[in-house]
Design a protein around this motif. Sequence first.
Motif, PDB file in Angstrom:
ATOM      1  N   VAL A  63       2.700   5.250  -9.564  1.00 18.77           N
ATOM      2  CA  VAL A  63       2.706   4.740  -8.190  1.00 18.77           C
ATOM      3  C   VAL A  63       1.443   3.926  -7.920  1.00 18.77           C
ATOM      4  N   SER A  64       0.317   4.364  -8.528  1.00 24.74           N
ATOM      5  CA  SER A  64      -0.939   3.662  -8.252  1.00 24.74           C
ATOM      6  C   SER A  64      -0.904   2.238  -8.811  1.00 24.74           C
ATOM      7  N   ILE A  85       0.861  -1.185   0.000  1.00 30.84           N
ATOM      8  CA  ILE A  85       0.000   0.000   0.000  1.00 30.84           C
ATOM      9  C   ILE A  85       0.901   1.239   0.000  1.00 30.84           C
ATOM     10  N   PRO A  86       0.911   2.022  -1.079  1.00 30.74           N
ATOM     11  CA  PRO A  86       1.718   3.245  -1.060  1.00 30.74           C
ATOM     12  C   PRO A  86       1.023   4.349  -0.265  1.00 30.74           C
ATOM     13  N   HIS A 119       4.136  17.041  -0.118  1.00 30.42           N
ATOM     14  CA  HIS A 119       3.077  17.859  -0.688  1.00 30.42           C
ATOM     15  C   HIS A 119       3.332  19.319  -0.349  1.00 30.42           C
ATOM     16  N   TYR A 167      -4.026   1.533 -15.999  1.00 27.88           N
ATOM     17  CA  TYR A 167      -3.495   2.488 -15.031  1.00 27.88           C
ATOM     18  C   TYR A 167      -3.015   3.775 -15.681  1.00 27.88           C
ATOM     19  N   ASP A 176      -0.944  -3.413  -7.601  1.00 29.54           N
ATOM     20  CA  ASP A 176      -1.235  -4.473  -8.562  1.00 29.54           C
ATOM     21  C   ASP A 176       0.008  -5.290  -8.897  1.00 29.54           C
ATOM     22  N   VAL A 218       5.068  13.478  -7.737  1.00 31.35           N
ATOM     23  CA  VAL A 218       3.922  12.709  -7.257  1.00 31.35           C
ATOM     24  C   VAL A 218       3.074  13.563  -6.316  1.00 31.35           C
ATOM     25  N   ASP A 219       3.744  14.220  -5.359  1.00 35.55           N
ATOM     26  CA  ASP A 219       2.999  14.945  -4.322  1.00 35.55           C
ATOM     27  C   ASP A 219       2.704  16.396  -4.693  1.00 35.55           C
ATOM     28  N   PHE A 275       2.497   9.957 -10.532  1.00 34.12           N
ATOM     29  CA  PHE A 275       1.355   9.699  -9.647  1.00 34.12           C
ATOM     30  C   PHE A 275       0.582   8.464 -10.108  1.00 34.12           C
ATOM     31  N   THR A 276       0.331   8.388 -11.415  1.00 33.30           N
ATOM     32  CA  THR A 276      -0.392   7.225 -11.921  1.00 33.30           C
ATOM     33  C   THR A 276       0.481   5.975 -11.881  1.00 33.30           C
ATOM     34  N   LEU A 309       1.252   8.388   0.208  1.00 27.91           N
ATOM     35  CA  LEU A 309       1.855   9.559  -0.425  1.00 27.91           C
ATOM     36  C   LEU A 309       1.662  10.792   0.453  1.00 27.91           C
ATOM     37  N   GLY A 310       2.222  11.890   0.012  1.00 33.88           N
ATOM     38  CA  GLY A 310       1.926  13.166   0.637  1.00 33.88           C
ATOM     39  C   GLY A 310       3.030  13.737   1.499  1.00 33.88           C
TER      40      GLY A 310
END
Lengths: 388, 195
Positions: free
Chosen positions: A357-358, A55-56, A62, A231, A362, A386-387, A354-355, A58-59
């Motif tokens: 990392v999502s 589970i990533p 930011h 993704y 998977d 990403v942030d 960002f995409t 993030l932030g």
Amino acid sequence: MSSIDGKETGNFGQPVSEKIKSDLLTLNMGPQHPATHGVLRVEIKTDSEIVAEAIPHLGYLHRCFEKHAENLDYRGIVPFTDRMDYLGAMAMEWGYCLTVEKMLGTEIPRRAQYIRTICAELQRIASHFVYAGTYGIDLGAFSLFLYLMEEREKILRLFEEMSGARMLYNYIWLGGVWNDITDDQLKRISKFVDELQENMKTYHSLFGENKILIERLANVGVITEETAYQYGATGPVLRGSGIKWDLRKDRPYGIYDELDFDVCVGEGLKGTVGDCWDRYHVRIKEVDESIKIIRQCLDGIEEGPIMGKVPKVLKVPEGEIYMRTECPRGELGYHLVSDGGKTPYRLKVKSSCFTHVSMLPDLAPGQMVADLVATIGSIDIVLGEVDR
Amino acid sequence: MLNEIANFLSSQVSNSNAAAHEAEVGSGHVLVAPESLYACCKALKESDEFDMNVLEVVSGVDYSDRIEVNYMIASFTKGSELILKVKLPKESADAVPEVDSVVSIWKSANFLERECYDMNGVRFRNHPDPRRILTPDDWEGYPLRKDYKTQKEWHGMEIDPEHKVNSADHNFFKKVVEEMQGDEKKVAYSWKGEE
């Protein structure tokens, strides 16, 4: 440190006596983990050495870029765009300037177009070198890092001479570029790319043809074509999965439609199409293509002004625009909404990292922890982007 | 292109009210009714003609009476792109409007919708993991709303304390702007720009 998620069956589905409970171990990879290239925290649940879940979080970096942009005038935003992807700052600036220039209808002088293209491609080379060098360190191959940092240093020195800064340039301005490039600098770029092309063979044989590294990278972290589309992967990650899509070719901006270059795609030379080795190979081949582009720009560069006609008090007409450019890490998109004022009403950034990392939740299940490090390295994220 | 998509959506999804808005400057968009968003996205993804296989970004824009959510979708096989827009009316200033999630169509929507919820305060129905993403889970308010005010403290920590703000720089630039009052050209630093 460990969490207890008692499972009735074994984690691999094999029959397990009901008395034996196999627990998952929760590990925090990051935020200060050298293999995450920044401050990414990945919470992983492992069963011995096999990752069951990732589970990533993030932030951590930011910095409210989008909120700041709503309070700054259009020229004042350019230095902030540098700070998103600090390894590909020229490309970030160019994307933003293109967006605003398209709204204003500014015509960019030819010389400025050439300088922008040279800068962006040099930046792509520098960025891919940081990727390959640090990726080597992740995997235990230190020597390549030293060679590539030396080459990158030459690019940064040149940028420093042109713009006054090593990493965060504020060089590409609305309407053109800040400062002209000298003939001496052009000669040095020409010499640099000639030398680099020779050296690239050595670097590739040092890293990409290394038996140990091929064993580490082939068939690891495979991103299939379907996953890549699902993704929204872009850039080298998408092309590594064998999809021929490059904005420079398919939606040309600047002067890319006049230049001759190839789009490199992963072919599965050492394993499956879309594995870590393919993504590495796409980036290394892209360096060769960038050299090709720079050579054409050096041949074609014209004398002339470097700044187009931009009004002093800059007001963008009312409306909205979504503009994409091809950055070292993938597609960068700016969604600009203007209400006719001196500041944007809304500036939204589409970040490729960002995409990417999502994708991790998977890709991770079923991998070894060490392979997860290889996978995170291969999608080449910069947490500043990403942030934002 | 926009008209074709609007016609296609009107024929496929009965309650979509799809309308194409061409733009003189910048990009145009297709506006659909919020309740038909999921069906519209599904139709665009599954159609052979448009084959919109990638969701690039979800961008929320806050206005005083509504929130507009823009879905930038693209087709990497056909080489086309589209801004699909829904307008969600806001009953009060701190209301959180709702719209259907499209995660089951494009998996990239998972993080993108979480970001839109975090920043703009739009709730996505049927989202598998509706948490904040960039700010902490217990943060208050939605930062990219126009009327957003930062909370005073978070877990006992003071936010933006007076003594930490670099007021010397701030005051200096404020003074510069005041001295040049009425002459915007001096304030804007584009000494290389044309009139």
